[in-house]
Design an enzyme around this catalytic site. Structure first.
Site, PDB file in Angstrom:
ATOM      1  N   GLY A 108      -5.160  -0.889   5.320  1.00  0.00           N
ATOM      2  CA  GLY A 108      -5.984  -1.257   6.561  1.00  0.00           C
ATOM      3  C   GLY A 108      -7.592  -0.962   6.931  1.00  0.00           C
ATOM      4  O   GLY A 108      -8.097  -1.585   7.774  1.00  0.00           O
ATOM      5  N   CYS A 113       2.460  -7.126   1.662  1.00  0.00           N
ATOM      6  CA  CYS A 113       1.689  -6.335   2.323  1.00  0.00           C
ATOM      7  C   CYS A 113       0.822  -7.447   3.056  1.00  0.00           C
ATOM      8  O   CYS A 113       0.135  -8.250   2.373  1.00  0.00           O
ATOM      9  CB  CYS A 113       0.882  -5.581   1.528  1.00  0.00           C
ATOM     10  SG  CYS A 113      -0.642  -4.766   2.477  1.00  0.00           S
ATOM     11  N   ASN A 114       0.822  -7.535   4.439  1.00  0.00           N
ATOM     12  CA  ASN A 114       0.035  -8.628   5.109  1.00  0.00           C
ATOM     13  C   ASN A 114      -1.386  -8.406   4.807  1.00  0.00           C
ATOM     14  O   ASN A 114      -2.146  -9.516   4.464  1.00  0.00           O
ATOM     15  CB  ASN A 114       0.256  -8.767   6.718  1.00  0.00           C
ATOM     16  CG  ASN A 114       1.497  -9.077   7.034  1.00  0.00           C
ATOM     17  OD1 ASN A 114       2.506  -8.355   7.001  1.00  0.00           O
ATOM     18  ND2 ASN A 114       1.843 -10.048   7.501  1.00  0.00           N
ATOM     19  N   THR A 115      -1.843  -7.420   4.934  1.00  0.00           N
ATOM     20  CA  THR A 115      -3.398  -7.157   4.712  1.00  0.00           C
ATOM     21  C   THR A 115      -3.825  -7.369   3.314  1.00  0.00           C
ATOM     22  O   THR A 115      -4.807  -8.113   3.138  1.00  0.00           O
ATOM     23  CB  THR A 115      -3.588  -5.582   4.771  1.00  0.00           C
ATOM     24  OG1 THR A 115      -2.941  -5.004   5.967  1.00  0.00           O
ATOM     25  CG2 THR A 115      -5.103  -5.175   4.822  1.00  0.00           C
ATOM     26  N   CYS A 172       2.802  -6.752  10.035  1.00  0.00           N
ATOM     27  CA  CYS A 172       2.570  -5.497   8.881  1.00  0.00           C
ATOM     28  C   CYS A 172       3.886  -5.340   8.402  1.00  0.00           C
ATOM     29  O   CYS A 172       4.589  -5.200   9.248  1.00  0.00           O
ATOM     30  CB  CYS A 172       1.748  -4.510   9.701  1.00  0.00           C
ATOM     31  SG  CYS A 172       1.570  -2.833   8.410  1.00  0.00           S
ATOM     32  N   SER A 232       0.812  -1.103   0.068  1.00  0.00           N
ATOM     33  CA  SER A 232       0.077   0.050  -0.012  1.00  0.00           C
ATOM     34  C   SER A 232       0.944   1.281  -0.055  1.00  0.00           C
ATOM     35  O   SER A 232       0.381   2.364  -0.418  1.00  0.00           O
ATOM     36  CB  SER A 232      -0.965  -0.023   1.239  1.00  0.00           C
ATOM     37  OG  SER A 232      -0.025   0.206   2.285  1.00  0.00           O
ATOM     38  N   GLU A 270       3.514   6.695   6.412  1.00  0.00           N
ATOM     39  CA  GLU A 270       3.398   7.185   5.348  1.00  0.00           C
ATOM     40  C   GLU A 270       3.564   8.896   5.130  1.00  0.00           C
ATOM     41  O   GLU A 270       4.037   9.431   4.220  1.00  0.00           O
ATOM     42  CB  GLU A 270       2.074   6.750   4.600  1.00  0.00           C
ATOM     43  CG  GLU A 270       1.779   5.415   4.525  1.00  0.00           C
ATOM     44  CD  GLU A 270       2.701   5.003   3.331  1.00  0.00           C
ATOM     45  OE1 GLU A 270       2.956   5.551   2.276  1.00  0.00           O
ATOM     46  OE2 GLU A 270       3.381   3.730   3.284  1.00  0.00           O
TER      47      GLU A 270
HETATM   48  N1  DGL Z   1       2.237  -2.829   4.922  1.00  0.00           N
HETATM   49  C1  DGL Z   1       0.942  -3.368   4.790  1.00  0.00           C
HETATM   50  C2  DGL Z   1       0.545  -4.554   5.717  1.00  0.00           C
HETATM   51  O1  DGL Z   1       1.576  -5.315   5.546  1.00  0.00           O
HETATM   52  C3  DGL Z   1       0.172  -2.215   5.482  1.00  0.00           C
HETATM   53  C4  DGL Z   1      -1.306  -2.202   5.317  1.00  0.00           C
HETATM   54  C5  DGL Z   1      -2.057  -0.813   5.385  1.00  0.00           C
HETATM   55  O2  DGL Z   1      -1.836  -0.104   4.322  1.00  0.00           O
HETATM   56  O3  DGL Z   1      -2.839  -0.636   6.196  1.00  0.00           O
HETATM   57  O4  DGL Z   1      -0.444  -4.757   6.114  1.00  0.00           O
END
Ligand code: DGL
Length: 279
Positions: free
Chosen positions: A59, A89-91, A197, A27, A165
């Protein structure tokens, strides 16, 4: 006179895609924590990074919005010739990887919190995640699958990604928010923190500073890179030569909100000047 009979080799040779780039996206800036590790471990590879900064954070977005963004970015990376894609990105991984794997034929590598190795080490674990990950069924199923008899506390941490960010990683506001989440975690008597994350490794030092040093922090960059390497080997896609003398060609960065501030944050996080193009 002897006539030599010539035969045509009609066997079609498979195309060699091994020297094509690997696409990596997030993201925003978090995936750079994964890119850094891939750069170190696979120095021959060409990498294309997309930060979807205009749509960050993921998120607090709906599943449909995240799936749409993932598909737009994956299609763009495939158009740029990528031989594999890392969803850094985990999400986005928990929400969109299954449908993406059904849509495209190149290897797709996702990022998942290091729950399994954490359970092997500890009975009292906290996982820090975004809001969307914390309530995601796939993520909760993964926790259930691996938690065994460990106590696993899931701590959503809204706000942290936005502050990173917006170049406020070192602000009082950030420290205050982080402290609040860590206080919740410490109430649970945990001894291991899993970073769920990819933005969070950028403040693992702050966590260490704020909590007891005995707490183990688990990250995912190395296991993800190893999984990427296994996939590349399995599909005969490992780059075989180091053909880049120009680092700006080898490592290309794009963002849906390319501006000078982002260039400066990226360059600081990567410790090297970054050239950023609009995506
Ligand atoms: N780096 C993203 C993750 O690992 C962030 C997600 C987001 O933008 O909220 O989930």
């Amino acid at each position: 006179m002897t006539v030599t009979k010539k035969t045509l080799n009609t066997q079609i040779q498979p195309e060699d895609h091994s020297n094509q780039p690997i696409g990596i996206f997030d993201s925003g800036l978090g995936g750079l924590s994964i890119l850094k590790c891939i750069k170190e471990q696979l120095p021959n590879e060409q990498l294309i990074y997309i930060a979807d900064s205009l749509y960050a954070p993921y998120g607090d977005k709906s599943d449909d919005e995240i799936i749409e963004r993932v598909n737009v970015i994956a299609d763009a990376l495939i158009k740029k010739g990528c031989k594999a894609i890392v969803i850094a990105c985990n999400t986005a991984t928990v929400i969109a990887i299954d449908q993406l794997r059904l849509r495209v034929s190149i290897p797709i590598i996702g990022v998942e919190p290091a729950i399994k190795p954490a359970v092997a080490l500890s009975k009292n674990i906290a996982i820090l995640t975004t809001q969307a990950t914390a309530k995601n069924k796939r993520f909760l199923a993964l926790v259930d699958k691996h938690k065994s008899d460990s106590n696993v506390h899931i701590q959503p941490c809204p706000g942290l990604v936005e502050l990173i960010e917006n170049n406020q990683l070192h602000s009082i506001k950030f420290e205050h928010l982080l402290k609040g989440y860590l206080l919740e975690v410490l109430k649970e008597n945990i001894d291991t923190i899993v970073l769920g994350c990819t933005h969070y490794p950028f403040f693992s030092d702050k966590i260490k500073h704020l909590v007891d040093n005995q707490i183990t922090i688990m990250e995912t960059a190395l296991p993800v890179t190893e999984q990427l390497k296994r996939q590349l080997i399995q599909h005969q896609l490992i780059a075989n030569t180091h053909c880049f003398s120009n680092k700006q060609l080898q490592y290309q960065f794009f963002s849906s909100q390319a501006n000078s501030e982002l260039i400066s944050i990226m360059s600081t996080l990567l410790n090297t000047p970054v050239k950023l193009s609009p995506f």
